[in-house]
Motif scaffolding. Structure first.
Motif, PDB file in Angstrom:
ATOM      1  N   THR A  60      26.907  19.058 -61.542  1.00 16.64           N
ATOM      2  CA  THR A  60      25.637  19.771 -61.662  1.00 16.64           C
ATOM      3  C   THR A  60      25.303  19.928 -63.131  1.00 16.64           C
ATOM      4  OG1 THR A  60      26.338  22.087 -61.886  1.00 16.64           O
ATOM      5  CG2 THR A  60      26.433  21.146 -59.672  1.00 16.64           C
ATOM      6  N   ASP A  61      24.079  20.343 -63.418  1.00 18.68           N
ATOM      7  CA  ASP A  61      23.676  20.529 -64.814  1.00 18.68           C
ATOM      8  C   ASP A  61      24.426  21.677 -65.482  1.00 18.68           C
ATOM      9  OD1 ASP A  61      21.908  18.474 -64.444  1.00 18.68           O
ATOM     10  OD2 ASP A  61      20.127  19.755 -64.238  1.00 18.68           O
ATOM     11  N   ALA A  62      25.052  22.558 -64.674  1.00 23.93           N
ATOM     12  CA  ALA A  62      25.798  23.690 -65.222  1.00 23.93           C
ATOM     13  C   ALA A  62      27.303  23.438 -65.262  1.00 23.93           C
ATOM     14  CB  ALA A  62      25.520  24.947 -64.406  1.00 23.93           C
ATOM     15  N   HIS A 105      32.413  25.321 -62.493  1.00 24.28           N
ATOM     16  CA  HIS A 105      31.314  26.276 -62.566  1.00 24.28           C
ATOM     17  C   HIS A 105      31.245  27.157 -61.324  1.00 24.28           C
ATOM     18  CE1 HIS A 105      27.352  27.946 -63.263  1.00 24.28           C
ATOM     19  NE2 HIS A 105      26.878  27.375 -62.169  1.00 24.28           N
ATOM     20  N   PRO A 129      22.874  27.594 -55.510  1.00 22.34           N
ATOM     21  CA  PRO A 129      22.502  27.599 -56.935  1.00 22.34           C
ATOM     22  C   PRO A 129      23.253  26.535 -57.725  1.00 22.34           C
ATOM     23  CG  PRO A 129      24.061  29.362 -56.514  1.00 22.34           C
ATOM     24  CD  PRO A 129      23.757  28.738 -55.184  1.00 22.34           C
ATOM     25  N   LEU A 130      22.892  25.279 -57.483  1.00 23.86           N
ATOM     26  CA  LEU A 130      23.494  24.157 -58.194  1.00 23.86           C
ATOM     27  C   LEU A 130      22.410  23.477 -59.021  1.00 23.86           C
ATOM     28  CD1 LEU A 130      25.597  24.716 -55.929  1.00 23.86           C
ATOM     29  CD2 LEU A 130      26.020  22.264 -55.856  1.00 23.86           C
ATOM     30  N   PRO A 131      22.288  23.837 -60.296  1.00 22.61           N
ATOM     31  CA  PRO A 131      21.222  23.273 -61.124  1.00 22.61           C
ATOM     32  C   PRO A 131      21.247  21.743 -61.117  1.00 22.61           C
ATOM     33  CG  PRO A 131      22.324  25.066 -62.274  1.00 22.61           C
ATOM     34  CD  PRO A 131      23.140  24.780 -61.059  1.00 22.61           C
ATOM     35  N   GLY A 132      20.095  21.170 -60.848  1.00 22.00           N
ATOM     36  CA  GLY A 132      19.976  19.723 -60.860  1.00 22.00           C
ATOM     37  C   GLY A 132      20.336  19.057 -59.545  1.00 22.00           C
ATOM     38  N   ARG A 133      20.755  19.839 -58.536  1.00 21.00           N
ATOM     39  CA  ARG A 133      21.094  19.276 -57.225  1.00 21.00           C
ATOM     40  C   ARG A 133      20.344  20.025 -56.132  1.00 21.00           C
ATOM     41  NH1 ARG A 133      25.434  15.607 -58.257  1.00 21.00           N
ATOM     42  NH2 ARG A 133      24.511  14.631 -56.400  1.00 21.00           N
ATOM     43  N   ARG A 134      20.220  19.387 -54.970  1.00 25.10           N
ATOM     44  CA  ARG A 134      19.618  20.037 -53.801  1.00 25.10           C
ATOM     45  C   ARG A 134      20.667  20.071 -52.689  1.00 25.10           C
ATOM     46  NH1 ARG A 134      14.426  21.220 -53.376  1.00 25.10           N
ATOM     47  NH2 ARG A 134      14.525  21.047 -51.086  1.00 25.10           N
TER      48      ARG A 134
END
Length: 341
Positions: free
Chosen positions: A33-35, A68, A163-168
Motif C-alpha cells: 500500500t502507499d503507507a 503498516h 484503510p489501505l491507501p492506494g488499494r481498494r
C-alpha cells in the motif's frame, strides 16, 4: 515447496507453518500500500512460525518492523496468533470483525478452567461417554493455543473499504466458520487480466480442496441457539455471486472459478444433511451421530481433540436440520436425542 510466492499486482504470500497440524501452513499475504505493507493474517503463535514469517517478509522485500497494518480474516490461532508480535515489532494496527474481536476479548478474560468446565458440560449434553469426558475434569494446562491473543484495535465493518491507501480492499462478512469471519475483495483488475471481478482473500471460507469446519459458536455465557451451517451456506452463495477472477485462500493454493467451488460445497453439505437425516430413523445423540457420519478416517482413528470438533460439527448439522423442519429433538430425552421428521 517455495516459501514465498508473488501473485502480481503488489500481492505476495509467505507459507507460515502450523505445528503438528495436517494443514501444514497458513498463507500469509503481504499487500503493498502507499503507507507500507499490510498483512492478511499472520500465522500460528510459535517461535519457528515467527522466524518463518520474518524470513518470508524479508524475501518479499520487507520486514516485521515495516508492517503498516494487519487484517485478520478470523480469530483462529493459525490466522491471528502472531498478530501481537507483529504489532510489537512495527506498531501496526490490527483489524478484525466485531464478532470475532468479542471472542478474542472474552477468551483473554476467561480462565482455562472455565472453558474446561464448559466443554465438559457440552460433551455430557451431547452424549459423550464418560471415558472421553473424564480427562477434561482434571486437565489444567498452563497455556492453551489462542488463549493469549492480541486484542484488535480496529473494527472491520462489512461492506466498507479498509484503510489501505492506494488499494481498494472491501470487507465481505462471511460467517459460518466463525461468527466474524470476513473475506476481503480486492476490487482491482487482475494483474494477468483474468476474467472476473478482482481477487478474493478468502481466509478459511473458501478453500480449493478442503471443506472448512463448521461447528458451534462457543460462548459459555450465551445460550442463544445459533445456526452456523445456515450462516455458512448463505455466505457461500454471497461469495459465489461476487465471481472473483481468482481466490487467494489461507491454506493450500490460489485457484479460479469460485462459483464452481461454491456449487461443490453447497452440494456437499446438502448431501451430508440428507445422509444425516437418513441416520435419524432412530433417535440419536449428537455423539452417536458423529460416530456414524463420514469423516476423512474411521471414527476409531480420529484423535481425542478432533472428536470434540467432529461432535461440534455434527451438532451444527443437526441444528440446520431442525431449523429446516427435517428433524426434531425428542422431548424429555437426556442426553438429548434427535429424530428425522
Amino acid at each position: 515447496m517455495t516459501q514465498v510466492s508473488d501473485h502480481g499486482g503488489g500481492v505476495r504470500s509467505a507459507r507460515v507453518p502450523i505445528p503438528d497440524n495436517p494443514l501444514g501452513y497458513t498463507l500469509v499475504y503481504v499487500v503493498d500500500t502507499d503507507a507500507g505493507p499490510v498483512l492478511v493474517d499472520t500465522g500460528w503463535d510459535d517461535p519457528a512460525s515467527w522466524d518463518t514469517l520474518a524470513e518470508g517478509l524479508e524475501a518479499c522485500g520487507t520486514s516485521p518492523t515495516d508492517i503498516h497494518g494487519v487484517v485478520i480474516t478470523h480469530h483462529h490461532p493459525d490466522h491471528h496468533g502472531l498478530s501481537g508480535q507483529v504489532r510489537e515489532a512495527s506498531g501496526a494496527w490490527i483489524a478484525m470483525h466485531a464478532a470475532d474481536a468479542a471472542i478474542v476479548r472474552r477468551t483473554g478474560e476467561t480462565r482455562p478452567e472455565r472453558w474446561f468446565a464448559y466443554m465438559t458440560a457440552k460433551l455430557e449434553a451431547a452424549g459423550a461417554p464418560e471415558d472421553h469426558v473424564a480427562p477434561l475434569r482434571t486437565a489444567r494446562p498452563r497455556r492453551l493455543p489462542g488463549f493469549s491473543p492480541a486484542v484488535p484495535d480496529r473494527e472491520i465493518v462489512p461492506g466498507d473499504l479498509l484503510p489501505l491507501p492506494g488499494r481498494r480492499l472491501r470487507a465481505i462478512w462471511t460467517p459460518g466458520h466463525t461468527p466474524g469471519h470476513v473475506c476481503l475483495h480486492l476490487e482491482e483488475q487482475h494483474p494477468a487480466r483474468l476474467p472476473g471481478h478482482g481477487r478474493l482473500f478468502s481466509g478459511d471460507h473458501l478453500l480449493p480442496e478442503i471443506t472448512p469446519h463448521i461447528g458451534l459458536y462457543e460462548d459459555p455465557d450465551d445460550a442463544t441457539v445459533t445456526d452456523p451451517l445456515g450462516d455458512y451456506l448463505d455466505s457461500l452463495e454471497r461469495v459465489g455471486r461476487l465471481a472473483p477472477a481468482e481466490v487467494l485462500p489461507a491454506h493450500q493454493y490460489v485457484f479460479t472459478d469460485a462459483p464452481a467451488r461454491v456449487r461443490e460445497l453447497l452440494t456437499h453439505h446438502e448431501e451430508r444433511l440428507d445422509g444425516l437425516r437418513t441416520l435419524l430413523v432412530e433417535p440419536l445423540t449428537p455423539w452417536q451421530v458423529a460416530e456414524r457420519m463420514e469423516w476423512n478416517r474411521p471414527w476409531a482413528e480420529i484423535p481425542y481433540g478432533s472428536r470434540n470438533i467432529a461432535v461440534s460439527e455434527a451438532e451444527a448439522h443437526l441444528r440446520r436440520l431442525v431449523k429446516l423442519g427435517r428433524a426434531e429433538a425428542v422431548a424429555g430425552s437426556e442426553p438429548v436425542t434427535y429424530v428425522a421428521v
